[in-house]
Design a protein around this motif. Structure first.
Motif, PDB file in Angstrom:
ATOM      1  N   PHE A   1       0.826  -1.206   0.000  1.00  0.00           N
ATOM      2  CA  PHE A   1       0.000   0.000   0.000  1.00  0.00           C
ATOM      3  C   PHE A   1       0.862   1.257   0.000  1.00  0.00           C
ATOM      4  CE2 PHE A   1      -1.840   3.405   2.632  1.00  0.00           C
ATOM      5  CZ  PHE A   1      -2.889   3.770   1.813  1.00  0.00           C
ATOM      6  N   PHE A   2       1.896   1.293   0.835  1.00  0.00           N
ATOM      7  CA  PHE A   2       2.748   2.476   0.925  1.00  0.00           C
ATOM      8  C   PHE A   2       3.408   2.784  -0.420  1.00  0.00           C
ATOM      9  CE2 PHE A   2       6.894   4.474   2.047  1.00  0.00           C
ATOM     10  CZ  PHE A   2       6.380   5.659   2.536  1.00  0.00           C
ATOM     11  N   GLN A   3       3.909   1.737  -1.069  1.00  0.00           N
ATOM     12  CA  GLN A   3       4.586   1.943  -2.354  1.00  0.00           C
ATOM     13  C   GLN A   3       3.603   2.412  -3.434  1.00  0.00           C
ATOM     14  OE1 GLN A   3       4.521  -0.289  -5.344  1.00  0.00           O
ATOM     15  NE2 GLN A   3       5.771   1.252  -6.359  1.00  0.00           N
ATOM     16  N   LYS A   4       2.485   1.695  -3.552  1.00  0.00           N
ATOM     17  CA  LYS A   4       1.518   2.013  -4.604  1.00  0.00           C
ATOM     18  C   LYS A   4       0.864   3.371  -4.361  1.00  0.00           C
ATOM     19  CE  LYS A   4       1.834  -1.847  -6.967  1.00  0.00           C
ATOM     20  NZ  LYS A   4       2.363  -1.869  -8.350  1.00  0.00           N
ATOM     21  N   ALA A   5       0.466   3.631  -3.105  1.00  0.00           N
ATOM     22  CA  ALA A   5      -0.205   4.890  -2.798  1.00  0.00           C
ATOM     23  C   ALA A   5       0.733   6.076  -2.989  1.00  0.00           C
ATOM     24  CB  ALA A   5      -0.745   4.856  -1.369  1.00  0.00           C
ATOM     25  N   SER A   6       1.998   5.920  -2.610  1.00  0.00           N
ATOM     26  CA  SER A   6       2.979   6.999  -2.803  1.00  0.00           C
ATOM     27  C   SER A   6       3.155   7.300  -4.282  1.00  0.00           C
ATOM     28  CB  SER A   6       4.323   6.603  -2.190  1.00  0.00           C
ATOM     29  OG  SER A   6       4.218   6.407  -0.809  1.00  0.00           O
TER      30      SER A   6
ATOM     31  N   ILE B   1       1.838  11.123  -8.756  1.00  0.00           N
ATOM     32  CA  ILE B   1       1.415  11.350 -10.148  1.00  0.00           C
ATOM     33  C   ILE B   1       0.115  12.153 -10.224  1.00  0.00           C
ATOM     34  CG2 ILE B   1       0.666  10.222 -12.278  1.00  0.00           C
ATOM     35  CD1 ILE B   1       2.473   7.870 -11.518  1.00  0.00           C
ATOM     36  N   THR B   2      -0.863  11.760  -9.418  1.00  0.00           N
ATOM     37  CA  THR B   2      -2.201  12.357  -9.519  1.00  0.00           C
ATOM     38  C   THR B   2      -2.548  13.291  -8.366  1.00  0.00           C
ATOM     39  OG1 THR B   2      -3.299  10.542  -8.329  1.00  0.00           O
ATOM     40  CG2 THR B   2      -2.969  10.260 -10.703  1.00  0.00           C
ATOM     41  N   GLY B   3      -1.806  13.191  -7.245  1.00  0.00           N
ATOM     42  CA  GLY B   3      -2.129  14.003  -6.082  1.00  0.00           C
ATOM     43  C   GLY B   3      -3.253  13.441  -5.248  1.00  0.00           C
ATOM     44  N   ASN B   4      -3.677  12.208  -5.517  1.00  0.00           N
ATOM     45  CA  ASN B   4      -4.773  11.593  -4.778  1.00  0.00           C
ATOM     46  C   ASN B   4      -4.659  10.074  -4.856  1.00  0.00           C
ATOM     47  OD1 ASN B   4      -7.572  10.461  -4.332  1.00  0.00           O
ATOM     48  ND2 ASN B   4      -8.014  12.619  -3.991  1.00  0.00           N
ATOM     49  N   PHE B   5      -4.840   9.410  -3.736  1.00  0.00           N
ATOM     50  CA  PHE B   5      -4.754   7.949  -3.715  1.00  0.00           C
ATOM     51  C   PHE B   5      -5.966   7.325  -3.026  1.00  0.00           C
ATOM     52  CE2 PHE B   5      -2.645   9.635   0.014  1.00  0.00           C
ATOM     53  CZ  PHE B   5      -3.083   8.838   1.059  1.00  0.00           C
ATOM     54  N   LYS B   6      -7.101   8.026  -3.055  1.00  0.00           N
ATOM     55  CA  LYS B   6      -8.264   7.557  -2.313  1.00  0.00           C
ATOM     56  C   LYS B   6      -8.811   6.234  -2.854  1.00  0.00           C
ATOM     57  CE  LYS B   6     -11.928  10.132  -4.752  1.00  0.00           C
ATOM     58  NZ  LYS B   6     -13.044  11.087  -4.553  1.00  0.00           N
ATOM     59  N   ASN B   7      -8.680   5.993  -4.162  1.00  0.00           N
ATOM     60  CA  ASN B   7      -9.195   4.734  -4.713  1.00  0.00           C
ATOM     61  C   ASN B   7      -8.426   3.534  -4.168  1.00  0.00           C
ATOM     62  OD1 ASN B   7     -11.125   6.060  -6.250  1.00  0.00           O
ATOM     63  ND2 ASN B   7      -9.771   6.262  -8.026  1.00  0.00           N
ATOM     64  N   ILE B   8      -7.098   3.658  -4.108  1.00  0.00           N
ATOM     65  CA  ILE B   8      -6.286   2.575  -3.556  1.00  0.00           C
ATOM     66  C   ILE B   8      -6.595   2.393  -2.082  1.00  0.00           C
ATOM     67  CG2 ILE B   8      -3.929   1.857  -2.995  1.00  0.00           C
ATOM     68  CD1 ILE B   8      -2.986   3.187  -5.522  1.00  0.00           C
ATOM     69  N   LEU B   9      -6.704   3.499  -1.343  1.00  0.00           N
ATOM     70  CA  LEU B   9      -7.002   3.423   0.086  1.00  0.00           C
ATOM     71  C   LEU B   9      -8.357   2.761   0.319  1.00  0.00           C
ATOM     72  CD1 LEU B   9      -6.417   4.113   3.017  1.00  0.00           C
ATOM     73  CD2 LEU B   9      -7.355   6.391   2.626  1.00  0.00           C
TER      74      LEU B   9
END
Length: 346
Positions: free
Chosen positions: A133-138, A143-151
């Motif tokens: 999660f840390f790697q993918k979300a970072s 790139i997009t400034g948002n990782f809410k979908n992954i979270l």
């Protein structure tokens, strides 16, 4: 190299426990516990060193100038995260010290066994999830400034996976501990029932807590962990004055559920995830878990044979995770992929 990291963690856990048990059979001594702990990490480190030999050339790109630039850029990590991690460890390790102060080492033994058996299987899943999660979300956030979908995906998957073991322990905790560890550990099973909701919230919160680092909110994480320490100390002190470990652990678990739950919701909110939707998701899986576990509740209430209880427990667990696989297409496809890979290797 997540596979290497996961393998190292398994090697660490298994080798340390086998060494501790082996030395304990020969001679009961704290040396066995300490040496087993060290031996597990030694094997894990050696395994990682062997696996990364082909990547050692990456160290050629390191320079003092780059190191200094990154140290300045990410100075919030040592300034806040170090103290946050310290506070987090104190909050987790404070309980046995206070239990032995107010009660006895026997109570601490029951608590430690209950906590260890609850945490161990969930930690294996949680740690692996946390790293990915840390790697993918970072990466996505950069790139997009948002990782809410992954979270959102990770949060819901952790809920679906972790909620049923909590229900199982809350229903037949005493039977599980008595059967596998002996009747002397019946009390540890009672403690496990009390601690199960707290462990479940920790299982959800721990992997996604790296969101504080991704969004550079380490100061907020420090604040939460500081509140955790003060609150745990306070409720255990109150529970200790009553002279009953059951009351103390009940207060501890209830308070921890509120605190870890609040921290979890804060992470969701600061990541632009709809908290109400996640609460609905928890309630949905909780209802599914309770409905599927009804046969187990019935056989427990009827005081049937422990073997009947375990057969029913296995059946309802299998049924629950079939439902999870049906609802989670991605998880189902990943499992099929793993099984197919294993089959091809055989």
């Amino acid at each position: 190299m997540y596979g290497t990291v996961a393998t190292a963690r398994v090697v660490n856990s298994l080798s340390s426990k086998v060494t501790q048990i082996g030395i304990g059979i020969v001679r009961t001594s704290p040396i066995g516990l300490i040496s087993g702990y060290m031996f597990g990490y030694l094997l894990a480190d050696l395994l990682i060193l062997i696996k990364i030999r082909s990547e050692l050339h990456l160290f050629n790109n390191i320079s003092l100038k780059k190191m200094w630039g990154l140290a300045v850029r990410y100075k919030r990590f040592p300034i806040f995260s170090m103290w946050s991690q310290l506070a987090n460890m104190i909050s987790l390790q404070l309980t046995p010290f206070m239990l032995v102060y107010f009660f006895s080492s026997t109570v601490v033994g029951y608590y430690s066994m209950a906590n260890q058996l609850l945490v161990l299987p969930l930690t294996l899943i949680g740690d692996a999830t946390s790293q990915v999660f840390f790697q993918k979300a970072s990466e996505v956030n950069n790139i997009t400034g948002n990782f809410k979908n992954i979270l959102t995906d990770v949060h819901r998957r952790l809920i679906s996976i972790g909620i049923f073991p909590m229900i199982i322990f809350m229903i037949i905790g005493e039977e599980l501990f008595s059967f596998f560890l002996g009747s002397n550990w019946y009390t540890a099973g009672i403690y496990a029932k009390i601690l199960a909701p707290w462990i479940f919230l920790r299982f959800i919160y721990a992997p996604i807590s790296s969101a504080f680092n991704i969004l550079e909110k380490q100061n907020v994480a420090l604040g939460f962990n500081f509140v955790f320490v003060i609150s745990i100390f306070g409720v255990l002190y109150i529970g200790g004055t009553y002279g009953d470990p059951i009351i103390a652990l009940t207060l501890l678990s209830a308070t921890a559920v509120l605190l870890w739950g609040a921290a979890d919701l804060y992470i969701l909110r600061m990541s632009d995830v709809q908290c109400i939707e996640e609460i609905k998701n928890v309630m949905e899986y909780l209802i599914i878990a309770l409905v599927i576990s009804l046969p187990l509740i019935v056989v427990k209430y009827l005081s049937l044979s422990v073997y009947v209880i375990f057969i029913v427990a296995f059946a309802v667990t299998f049924a629950y995770y079939l439902v999870v696989m049906y609802k989670d297409i991605t998880l189902r496809d990943q499992l099929y992929g793993i099984l197919k890979t294993i089959k091809n290797k055989l």
